[in-house]
Design an enzyme around this catalytic site. Structure first.
Site, short mmCIF file in Angstrom:
data_model
loop_
_atom_site.label_atom_id
_atom_site.label_comp_id
_atom_site.label_asym_id
_atom_site.label_seq_id
_atom_site.Cartn_x
_atom_site.Cartn_y
_atom_site.Cartn_z
N HIS A 199 36.21 -7.61 26.35
CA HIS A 199 36.59 -6.96 25.13
C HIS A 199 38.16 -6.90 24.92
CE1 HIS A 199 33.12 -6.59 23.24
NE2 HIS A 199 33.26 -6.59 22.67
N GLU A 217 23.79 -11.91 16.12
CA GLU A 217 24.44 -11.62 17.85
C GLU A 217 23.32 -11.86 19.00
OE1 GLU A 217 27.70 -9.28 18.14
OE2 GLU A 217 26.25 -7.62 17.27
N ASP A 230 28.37 -12.24 21.55
CA ASP A 230 27.48 -12.24 22.23
C ASP A 230 26.08 -12.52 21.51
OD1 ASP A 230 27.61 -9.54 23.36
OD2 ASP A 230 27.75 -9.21 20.96
N CYS A 259 33.05 -14.04 12.14
CA CYS A 259 33.77 -13.12 13.14
C CYS A 259 33.43 -12.84 14.61
CB CYS A 259 33.43 -11.82 12.56
SG CYS A 259 31.49 -10.86 13.10
C1 PEP Z 1 30.56 -11.29 18.33
O1 PEP Z 1 29.23 -10.97 19.38
O2 PEP Z 1 30.91 -12.28 18.47
C2 PEP Z 1 31.94 -10.11 18.36
C3 PEP Z 1 32.45 -10.22 17.12
O3 PEP Z 1 31.77 -9.23 18.12
P1 PEP Z 1 32.27 -8.12 19.71
O4 PEP Z 1 32.93 -8.99 19.98
O5 PEP Z 1 32.88 -7.11 18.92
O6 PEP Z 1 31.12 -7.80 20.54
MG MG Z 2 28.86 -8.81 19.39
#
Ligand code: PEP
Ligand code: MG
Length: 589
Positions: free
Chosen positions: A202, A447, A471, A518
């Site tokens: 992140h 995910e 994920d 996303c």
């Molecule tokens: C993902 O897993 O692609 C996602 C958008 O969620 P995060 O990156 O916050 O886990």
């Molecule tokens: Mg995710």
């Protein structure tokens, strides 16, 4: 030629600047402004940190054995008294309100003032109290900052104005948390290099969102890079050039200029629709972490939000924000979007987005990405985490276009439990007679591979799906997204990943609901054409990538992409798929 180090480029762009090497012994205090609407929250954050520091000291005191010398227990008592000192408390609170700055900074200003008074004293005993003040303040700072504490080589006191020291520097650290990165954003750092971390951590995602060039996985960087050494960080290639020669330096400067020119041209697309040459309108939204990010989004395009990662609110708060606090925060984001959609994701705490104080969630777990994360955590104790948040989201949707998205769903029964709790929240809000949207649109993230495999049945109960490729790829290919040692396994073009994406798109089409994406794959322009050809019509991307992705969309023809994408989906060899996608991009660029 200069010496080079190789890492993993996780946030594009080239930056040049002196290195700033961080260590973790002492907290660094960063200054940033807050809006006047946030002043109460900031004061509350300070109060909570102070109480926590008090609790820590009391706990230490209670565990001290009776044989411990009296002067040691006395020292703890002195610290406890100092924590209660009205000068420290009241002046910090007034400073937050008057200067509209963060609590850490307000506290730092006070301590500098107090330290100066002690420094001017002649009395040797009283002078020693100066150190106590510094230690007490540091304890509160540690509680305030979710981030691990830092200090640099050059100045161990941590009292001088850090923002000046960080500006235009390239930060070199062992690792950074998302909260560190957010704080550093306010210091206008030129870039960062870490020894650990993968491209999907992140922190890396945040760096991309904030447009900070970054390289991770440079083992021993803190030893190989000297403090103040001039370095070139090339986030495009993952290379770090140490003490570059004049010729090299001017070549990099010209690359920076070219990129600036390219981006300037892209700005012609701002506020223009995203639409293929054969007339298909594509929804192109942005990802945010905090209401303040809407401003960054709007610098690139006036559009809505397809993913609001609400974890930052919990991490910065370092606790569970109340329903009211959440409602105010989400509403602020909604207001700044001026009528555009806000997709609020229920919290995805866990894995690399953890509260600093995890003791309340039991012992440390070995495999947190597979542990009590996201919706699992919410369902374990709905009263604590889930219900206040869903009520806040339902209320926000009463004031404008907002929808709710649930992360990490892995099976239908999990979704059913979540939906039941949402219904329960509606009943409660109704009885309280507060304004909310009873018809809020609810979606789930796809995910986890199992969710993609049962996307059809999930879609029957939902208004939309959104593919979280970060994920989805991690869990499909069984590699830890934050471990640089295995980050080479990240491959959005693995046939298994493409099949799961296609299954999700098909499920959305069969059930007549929208499927968005996303995850980071949506922001990476090398995949845009393939995804369009596969039928993806809604992208939620990093603010920084909005115009790049729009440029590709607006130069694509769906009718031509569709059959080519279908052919690619039939391939089984990842290398062959990679070549075919590269060919697809070449043909249409
Ligand atoms: C993902 O897993 O692609 C996602 C958008 O969620 P995060 O990156 O916050 O886990
Ligand atoms: Mg995710």
């Amino acid at each position: 030629m200069s010496n080079t180090l190789q890492g993993i480029g996780v946030s594009k762009g080239i930056s040049i600047g002196p290195a700033y090497v961080f260590y973790r012994e002492l907290p660094e205090v960063l200054e940033y402004s807050i809006s006047k609407y946030d002043a109460d929250d900031e004061v509350k954050r300070f109060e909570v940190a102070r109480e926590k520091a008090q609790q820590q000291l009391t706990n230490i005191k209670n565990t001290i054995s009776s044989e411990t010398p009296h002067d040691i227990t006395l020292f703890i008592d002195t610290h406890l008294l100092m924590l209660d000192d009205p000068v420290l408390y009241e002046d910090t609170v007034s400073h937050i309100r008057a200067r509209l700055c963060n609590a850490e900074w307000a506290l730092q200003v006070q301590v500098e003032r107090i330290v100066k008074v002690f420094d001017d004293m002649d009395d040797a005993y009283l002078k020693t109290r100066r150190d106590d003040i510094i230690h007490v303040t540091e304890r509160i700072q540690r509680c305030l900052m979710n981030a691990p504490e830092f200090s640099d080589d050059a100045d161990k006191t941590g009292i001088e104005k850090l923002s000046e020291r960080l500006k235009d520097r390239i930060i070199v650290a062992d690792d950074l948390t998302p909260a560190d990165t957010l704080l550093m954003q306010h210091q206008k750092i030129a870039g960062f290099i870490t020894e650990y971390g993968g491209p999907l951590s992140h922190t890396a995602i945040l760096a991309r969102n904030l447009g900070i060039p970054a390289i991770v996985g440079v083992h021993n960087a803190k030893h190989l890079i000297q403090a103040n050494e001039l370095i070139v960080l090339d986030g495009n290639t993952g290379k770090i050039h140490l003490n570059p020669q004049r010729k090299e330096l001017s070549a990099f400067k010209s690359l920076i200029r070219d990129e600036r020119q390219r981006r300037k041209k892209l700005f012609d697309l701002k506020n223009k629709p995203a639409q293929t040459t054969d007339g298909l309108k594509i929804s192109l939204l942005g990802n945010i972490d905090r209401p303040a990010d809407v401003r960054i989004l709007r610098q690139h395009d006036h559009t809505g939000v397809g993913l609001y990662r609400t974890e930052m609110l919990f991490i910065e708060h370092n606790d569970m924000p109340s329903e009211e606090e959440q409602f105010e925060t989400y509403r602020r984001a909604l207001r700044s979007l001026k009528g555009h959609l806000l997709t609020i994701r229920t919290t995805d705490l866990g894995a690399d987005k953890e509260l600093a104080d995890t003791t309340q969630h039991g012992p440390l777990i070995h495999n947190p990405a597979l542990g009590l994360r996201a919706i699992r955590r919410c369902l374990k104790d709905p009263q604590l985490l889930f219900l206040p948040q869903i009520k806040a989201i339902l209320r926000t949707a009463g004031y404008g276009p907002a929808c709710m998205m649930i992360p990490m769903i892995s099976c239908i029964s999990e979704l059913e439990q979540a939906l039941e709790l949402i219904e329960q929240a509606k009943v409660e809000l109704k009885s309280r007679r507060v304004r909310f949207d009873a018809n809020i649109k609810i979606g789930a993230m796809i995910e986890v591979p199992s969710a993609a495999l049962v996307a059809d049945s999930l879609a029957q109960k939902l208004d939309f799906l959104s593919i979280g490729t970060n994920d989805l790829i991690q869990y499909t290919l069984a590699f830890d997204r934050i471990d640089d040692e295995v980050s080479y396994l990240y491959n959005p073009l693995h046939p298994a990943v493409l099949k799961l994406i296609q299954m999700t798109l098909n499920a959305g089409e069969t059930q007549g609901i929208q499927v968005s994406m996303c995850g980071e794959m949506a922001s990476d322009t090398q995949y845009t054409r393939l995804l369009l050809g596969m039928g993806l019509q809604s992208f939620s991307v990093q603010a920084n990538s909005l115009l790049d992705v729009k440029h590709i969309i607006n130069h694509s023809e769906i009718a031509k992409l569709r059959p080519l994408s279908e052919q690619i989906l039939n391939l089984t060899n990842p290398a062959e798929i990679k070549n075919s996608v590269a060919e697809l991009n070449r043909q249409f660029s």
